[in-house]
Design a protein around this motif. Structure first.
Motif, PDB file in Angstrom:
ATOM      1  N   ALA A 122       0.305  -1.095  -0.132  1.00 11.37           N
ATOM      2  CA  ALA A 122      -0.506   0.137   0.105  1.00 11.37           C
ATOM      3  C   ALA A 122       0.810   1.441  -0.048  1.00 11.37           C
ATOM      4  CB  ALA A 122      -0.847   0.060   1.241  1.00 11.37           C
ATOM      5  N   ILE A 123       1.983   1.171   0.894  1.00 12.62           N
ATOM      6  CA  ILE A 123       2.679   2.362   0.917  1.00 12.62           C
ATOM      7  C   ILE A 123       3.414   2.489  -0.641  1.00 12.62           C
ATOM      8  CG2 ILE A 123       4.939   2.720   1.796  1.00 12.62           C
ATOM      9  CD1 ILE A 123       4.679   1.824   4.298  1.00 12.62           C
ATOM     10  N   LEU A 124       3.702   1.775  -1.355  1.00 12.29           N
ATOM     11  CA  LEU A 124       4.633   1.392  -2.800  1.00 12.29           C
ATOM     12  C   LEU A 124       3.177   2.013  -3.990  1.00 12.29           C
ATOM     13  CD1 LEU A 124       6.575  -1.250  -2.355  1.00 12.29           C
ATOM     14  CD2 LEU A 124       7.510   0.739  -2.648  1.00 12.29           C
ATOM     15  N   VAL A 125       2.091   2.089  -3.533  1.00  6.92           N
ATOM     16  CA  VAL A 125       1.355   2.351  -4.476  1.00  6.92           C
ATOM     17  C   VAL A 125       0.529   3.513  -4.399  1.00  6.92           C
ATOM     18  CG1 VAL A 125      -1.541   1.858  -5.205  1.00  6.92           C
ATOM     19  CG2 VAL A 125      -0.273   0.074  -5.101  1.00  6.92           C
ATOM     20  N   VAL A 126       0.661   3.872  -2.639  1.00  5.15           N
ATOM     21  CA  VAL A 126      -0.280   5.316  -2.626  1.00  5.15           C
ATOM     22  C   VAL A 126       1.266   5.908  -3.231  1.00  5.15           C
ATOM     23  CG1 VAL A 126       0.138   7.090  -0.304  1.00  5.15           C
ATOM     24  CG2 VAL A 126      -1.009   4.720   0.017  1.00  5.15           C
ATOM     25  N   TYR A 127       2.902   6.415  -2.838  1.00  4.61           N
ATOM     26  CA  TYR A 127       3.756   6.836  -3.137  1.00  4.61           C
ATOM     27  C   TYR A 127       3.557   6.647  -5.302  1.00  4.61           C
ATOM     28  CZ  TYR A 127       8.481   8.119  -4.891  1.00  4.61           C
ATOM     29  OH  TYR A 127       9.168   9.286  -5.092  1.00  4.61           O
ATOM     30  N   ILE A 128       3.455   5.752  -5.889  1.00  2.00           N
ATOM     31  CA  ILE A 128       2.953   6.129  -7.710  1.00  2.00           C
ATOM     32  C   ILE A 128       1.707   6.984  -7.717  1.00  2.00           C
ATOM     33  CG2 ILE A 128       1.921   4.396  -9.419  1.00  2.00           C
ATOM     34  CD1 ILE A 128       3.743   2.344  -7.870  1.00  2.00           C
ATOM     35  N   VAL A 129       0.783   6.333  -6.905  1.00  3.43           N
ATOM     36  CA  VAL A 129      -0.375   7.891  -6.971  1.00  3.43           C
ATOM     37  C   VAL A 129       0.091   8.996  -7.064  1.00  3.43           C
ATOM     38  CG1 VAL A 129      -2.863   8.027  -6.028  1.00  3.43           C
ATOM     39  CG2 VAL A 129      -2.341   5.331  -6.525  1.00  3.43           C
ATOM     40  N   LEU A 130       0.545   9.326  -5.613  1.00  4.19           N
ATOM     41  CA  LEU A 130       1.147  10.827  -5.050  1.00  4.19           C
ATOM     42  C   LEU A 130       1.665  11.580  -6.720  1.00  4.19           C
ATOM     43  CD1 LEU A 130       1.907  10.228  -1.618  1.00  4.19           C
ATOM     44  CD2 LEU A 130      -0.009  11.430  -2.246  1.00  4.19           C
ATOM     45  N   VAL A 131       2.868  10.744  -6.977  1.00  7.81           N
ATOM     46  CA  VAL A 131       4.180  11.398  -7.777  1.00  7.81           C
ATOM     47  C   VAL A 131       2.439  11.534  -9.089  1.00  7.81           C
ATOM     48  CG1 VAL A 131       5.085  10.810  -9.411  1.00  7.81           C
ATOM     49  CG2 VAL A 131       6.131  10.388  -7.712  1.00  7.81           C
ATOM     50  N   LEU A 132       2.528  10.491  -9.071  1.00  6.75           N
ATOM     51  CA  LEU A 132       0.898  10.805 -10.967  1.00  6.75           C
ATOM     52  C   LEU A 132       0.071  11.550 -10.523  1.00  6.75           C
ATOM     53  CD1 LEU A 132       0.153   6.678 -11.679  1.00  6.75           C
ATOM     54  CD2 LEU A 132       1.909   8.330 -12.947  1.00  6.75           C
ATOM     55  N   LEU A 133      -0.023  12.368  -9.732  1.00  2.30           N
ATOM     56  CA  LEU A 133      -0.926  13.138  -9.248  1.00  2.30           C
ATOM     57  C   LEU A 133      -0.146  14.545  -8.745  1.00  2.30           C
ATOM     58  CD1 LEU A 133      -4.005  11.666  -8.127  1.00  2.30           C
ATOM     59  CD2 LEU A 133      -4.174  11.827 -10.268  1.00  2.30           C
TER      60      LEU A 133
END
Length: 98
Positions: free
Chosen positions: A25-36
């Motif tokens: 979840a941490i890795l996925v949230v980081y990806i989402v934060l970067v994409l947004l």
């Protein structure tokens, strides 16, 4: 094997599953934060970035495409998939032993 040992193995497997899921979840949230385009100076964003860098398995520069967002998505996405696989295997082994 007794029921106590089986119960103990199930508890350990559950803890491993929770820890693995949190890491993914941490890795996925980081990806989402970067994409947004999240504010990189935000405390939450910095905290997630630091945790993601800790759990990236050294894959932060595995792919180096021209677009840095694609690079983050690929690199941290691969790390998330590997963590998920590690979690599944570890939980199954513990449950099988128990």
């Amino acid at each position: 094997m007794g029921t106590t040992a089986r119960r103990g193995a199930n508890v350990v497997a559950s803890v491993l599953r929770i820890v693995g899921t949190v890491i993914v979840a941490i890795l996925v949230v980081y990806i989402v934060l970067v994409l947004l385009d999240a504010n990189p100076a935000n405390t939450f964003a910095m905290w997630i970035r630091d945790l993601a860098e800790y759990f990236n398995l050294g894959l932060a520069n595995l792919f180096v495409p021209a677009n840095p967002k694609i690079g983050v998505t690929l690199n941290y996405g691969v790390a998330a998939i590997i963590w998920y696989a590690i979690t599944v295997v570890a939980v199954r082994l513990v449950r099988r032993i128990g």
